[in-house]
Scaffold this active site. Structure first.
Site, PDB file in Angstrom:
ATOM      1  N   SER A 135     -45.112  -7.485 -68.230  1.00  0.00           N
ATOM      2  CA  SER A 135     -45.870  -8.650 -68.751  1.00  0.00           C
ATOM      3  C   SER A 135     -45.622  -9.842 -67.616  1.00  0.00           C
ATOM      4  CB  SER A 135     -45.314  -9.085 -69.900  1.00  0.00           C
ATOM      5  OG  SER A 135     -45.747 -10.289 -70.443  1.00  0.00           O
ATOM      6  N   LYS A 161     -49.887  -6.901 -67.409  1.00  0.00           N
ATOM      7  CA  LYS A 161     -50.291  -7.728 -68.669  1.00  0.00           C
ATOM      8  C   LYS A 161     -50.342  -8.888 -68.229  1.00  0.00           C
ATOM      9  CE  LYS A 161     -48.001  -9.100 -72.512  1.00  0.00           C
ATOM     10  NZ  LYS A 161     -47.499  -8.625 -73.825  1.00  0.00           N
ATOM     11  N   LYS A 163     -50.504 -12.894 -68.970  1.00  0.00           N
ATOM     12  CA  LYS A 163     -50.584 -14.093 -70.159  1.00  0.00           C
ATOM     13  C   LYS A 163     -51.673 -15.109 -69.762  1.00  0.00           C
ATOM     14  CE  LYS A 163     -47.008 -12.891 -72.579  1.00  0.00           C
ATOM     15  NZ  LYS A 163     -47.213 -12.657 -73.995  1.00  0.00           N
ATOM     16  N   ASP A 188     -53.151 -11.078 -72.398  1.00  0.00           N
ATOM     17  CA  ASP A 188     -52.314 -11.689 -73.854  1.00  0.00           C
ATOM     18  C   ASP A 188     -52.516 -13.078 -73.884  1.00  0.00           C
ATOM     19  OD1 ASP A 188     -48.859 -11.134 -75.343  1.00  0.00           O
ATOM     20  OD2 ASP A 188     -50.906 -11.944 -76.231  1.00  0.00           O
ATOM     21  N   GLU A 213     -55.774  -9.149 -75.984  1.00  0.00           N
ATOM     22  CA  GLU A 213     -54.553  -9.164 -76.933  1.00  0.00           C
ATOM     23  C   GLU A 213     -54.331 -10.696 -77.568  1.00  0.00           C
ATOM     24  OE1 GLU A 213     -50.512  -8.281 -75.718  1.00  0.00           O
ATOM     25  OE2 GLU A 213     -49.764  -8.456 -77.599  1.00  0.00           O
ATOM     26  N   ASP A 238     -51.184  -8.288 -82.125  1.00  0.00           N
ATOM     27  CA  ASP A 238     -49.621  -8.377 -82.034  1.00  0.00           C
ATOM     28  C   ASP A 238     -49.068  -9.104 -83.338  1.00  0.00           C
ATOM     29  OD1 ASP A 238     -47.591  -9.907 -79.536  1.00  0.00           O
ATOM     30  OD2 ASP A 238     -47.078  -9.163 -81.419  1.00  0.00           O
ATOM     31  N   LYS A 262     -44.184  -3.992 -82.419  1.00  0.00           N
ATOM     32  CA  LYS A 262     -42.913  -4.588 -82.231  1.00  0.00           C
ATOM     33  C   LYS A 262     -41.900  -4.433 -83.323  1.00  0.00           C
ATOM     34  CE  LYS A 262     -44.601  -8.304 -79.004  1.00  0.00           C
ATOM     35  NZ  LYS A 262     -44.906  -9.771 -78.984  1.00  0.00           N
ATOM     36  N   GLY A 290     -42.811  -5.994 -76.216  1.00  0.00           N
ATOM     37  CA  GLY A 290     -41.312  -6.547 -75.737  1.00  0.00           C
ATOM     38  C   GLY A 290     -41.003  -8.108 -76.230  1.00  0.00           C
TER      39      GLY A 290
HETATM   40  O1  LIG Z   1     -41.393  -7.567 -71.447  1.00  0.00           O
HETATM   41  C1  LIG Z   1     -41.093  -8.219 -72.698  1.00  0.00           C
HETATM   42  O2  LIG Z   1     -39.995  -7.896 -73.236  1.00  0.00           O
HETATM   43  C2  LIG Z   1     -41.953  -9.601 -72.774  1.00  0.00           C
HETATM   44  C3  LIG Z   1     -43.099  -8.922 -73.043  1.00  0.00           C
HETATM   45  C4  LIG Z   1     -44.061 -10.117 -73.578  1.00  0.00           C
HETATM   46  O3  LIG Z   1     -44.952 -10.821 -72.937  1.00  0.00           O
HETATM   47  N1  LIG Z   1     -43.632 -10.768 -74.849  1.00  0.00           N
HETATM   48  C5  LIG Z   1     -44.145 -11.748 -75.324  1.00  0.00           C
HETATM   49  C6  LIG Z   1     -45.463 -11.354 -76.031  1.00  0.00           C
HETATM   50  O4  LIG Z   1     -46.144 -12.361 -76.477  1.00  0.00           O
HETATM   51  O5  LIG Z   1     -45.531 -10.211 -76.382  1.00  0.00           O
HETATM   52  C7  LIG Z   1     -43.169 -12.347 -76.293  1.00  0.00           C
HETATM   53  C8  LIG Z   1     -41.867 -13.043 -75.677  1.00  0.00           C
HETATM   54  C9  LIG Z   1     -41.003 -13.459 -76.356  1.00  0.00           C
HETATM   55  C10 LIG Z   1     -40.840 -13.590 -77.626  1.00  0.00           C
HETATM   56  C11 LIG Z   1     -42.148 -13.139 -78.364  1.00  0.00           C
HETATM   57  C12 LIG Z   1     -43.012 -12.475 -77.710  1.00  0.00           C
END
Ligand SMILES: O=C(O)CCC(=O)N[C@@H](C(=O)O)c1ccccc1
Length: 367
Positions: A135, A161, A163, A188, A213, A238, A262, A290
């Site tokens: 990400s 990915k 953001k 995302d 996403e 998500d 998740k 994640g």
């Molecule tokens: O690689 C990872 O652990 C983070 C991936 C990621 O972008 N997580 C975001 C999400 O929106 O999915 C996130 C991060 C922290 C808390 C919630 C969501």
């Protein structure tokens, strides 16, 4: 299983680089760990809630409080406790899925360690390694973004990915496509757009993305279904997918063609597996999301990502994507893959001196 008590531990882990999403920027990850102590073994779980309720309504202090005040005490009266009895025992308490997930995972881990069964085997893993994506946060500039993507591709990540948010979407995607060609790429938005942006978002369709996403609000299934009708790029959800029922409804409404699973968001790995099964029954591919987990949560995510329906690389990045020193022995990327831990339970244990270094608070709840 007889639990003698549960430790709630808050740790603060500095991130190797600031992580910016549409809902804020993190430089230190405040994480909550749950350690379940039984006569036979100790089990670990990690709560993915952030310091502030920006991704969802949960946040670290509230999770620690609801665990100590309600969730852990609720396990005291459960006869023959095992991981399958945790969710029913916690059901009277509304919400707090991430806190519940941490507790259920710790109970499951303790049970599996006592029985010498690996987490992946217990869940139904069919792979020994999982393909990994990464990400990439929102950066100060397009050149900075391209440098970050180049670094991750050099590290071997199999999927990028990005953001996105209003004002940072089509241009970054175009720039990555122009520089790196047709690499596996997705975006995302973390609910950053409104239905008024629907036409603008169709501007992402020509870039051959794997998926778009969660552009709209968690509860806007209709908005996602309308977008899905207008583009060929699959829509992935998500934040909206909080349970197996939510997954079934979203699929039935045409609101998603891919699901990011998740375990923390849905209340634990057992519900995560049910979502995996619902999606598999509908031919909907899933991938493991994640939440900047330390090696504790990461180990359990990697085991989940080894189930058959996880057909897309997930955000199960290597430890060094986020942390210079992980709580557990680090997960290292090999040819774009991470190995599924083979030991009993989640297969890893926090390193005591590392854990002590980053611990800011512990609470012991006897049972
Ligand atoms: O690689 C990872 O652990 C983070 C991936 C990621 O972008 N997580 C975001 C999400 O929106 O999915 C996130 C991060 C922290 C808390 C919630 C969501």
């Amino acid at each position: 299983m007889k639990i003698t008590g549960v430790e709630i531990r808050t740790v603060e882990m500095p991130l190797v680089t600031p992580f910016r999403t549409s809902f804020g920027t993190e430089t230190v990850r405040e994480a909550l760990l749950v350690r379940v102590v039984t006569g036979e073994a100790e089990g670990w779980g990690e709560c993915g809630a952030g310091t502030a309720p920006l991704y969802s309504s949960e946040y670290t202090h509230a999770a620690a409080d609801v665990l100590a005040r309600y969730l852990i005490p609720a396990l005291a009266g459960v006869p023959d406790l095992d991981a399958h009895r945790v969710a029913p025992a916690l059901a009277p308490f509304k919400g707090h899925r991430m806190a519940k997930a941490a507790l259920e995972t710790a109970v499951l881990d303790a049970d599996l360690r006592a029985r010498g069964v690996p987490f992946g085997q217990a869940l139904g893993a069919v792979r020994d390694t999982v393909p990994c994506g990464v990400s990439v946060g929102i950066t100060e500039s397009i050149p900075a973004l391209l440098d970050a993507v180049a670094e991750y591709l050099d590290a071997g990540y199999l999927r990028i990915k990005l953001k996105i948010e209003p004002g940072w979407d089509i241009e970054p995607v175009r720039a990555v496509r122009e520089r790196f060609g047709d690499i596996p790429l997705q975006v995302d938005a973390n609910t950053a757009y409104g239905r008024a942006d629907l036409r603008h978002l169709t501007g992402l369709d020509p870039f051959g993305l794997l998926l778009i996403e969660q552009p709209f609000a968690q509860d806007d299934l209709i908005g996602h279904a309308r977008l899905a009708e207008r583009i060929t790029t699959p829509v992935c959800l998500d934040e909206s997918i909080v349970s197996a029922r939510a997954a079934a409804d979203a699929i039935a409404l045409g609101a998603c063609q891919v699901v990011n699973i998740k375990p923390g968001r849905v209340g634990g790995h057992l519900e995560a597996r049910r979502i995996h099964d619902v999606c598999a029954a509908h031919g909907v591919p899933v991938w493991c999301g994640g939440m900047l987990e330390t090696g504790v949560g990461r180990a359990a995510n990697i085991a989940l990502a080894a189930l058959p329906g996880f057909l897309l690389p997930g955000d199960t990045s290597a430890s060094d994507r986020y942390y210079r020193t992980d709580l557990t022995p680090p997960f290292r990327l090999v040819d774009g893959h991470l190995a599924v831990p083979e030991g009993p339970g989640i297969g890893v244990t926090p390193i005591p001196e590392v854990l002590d270094d980053v611990t800011v608070r512990t609470t012991w709840v006897p049972l």
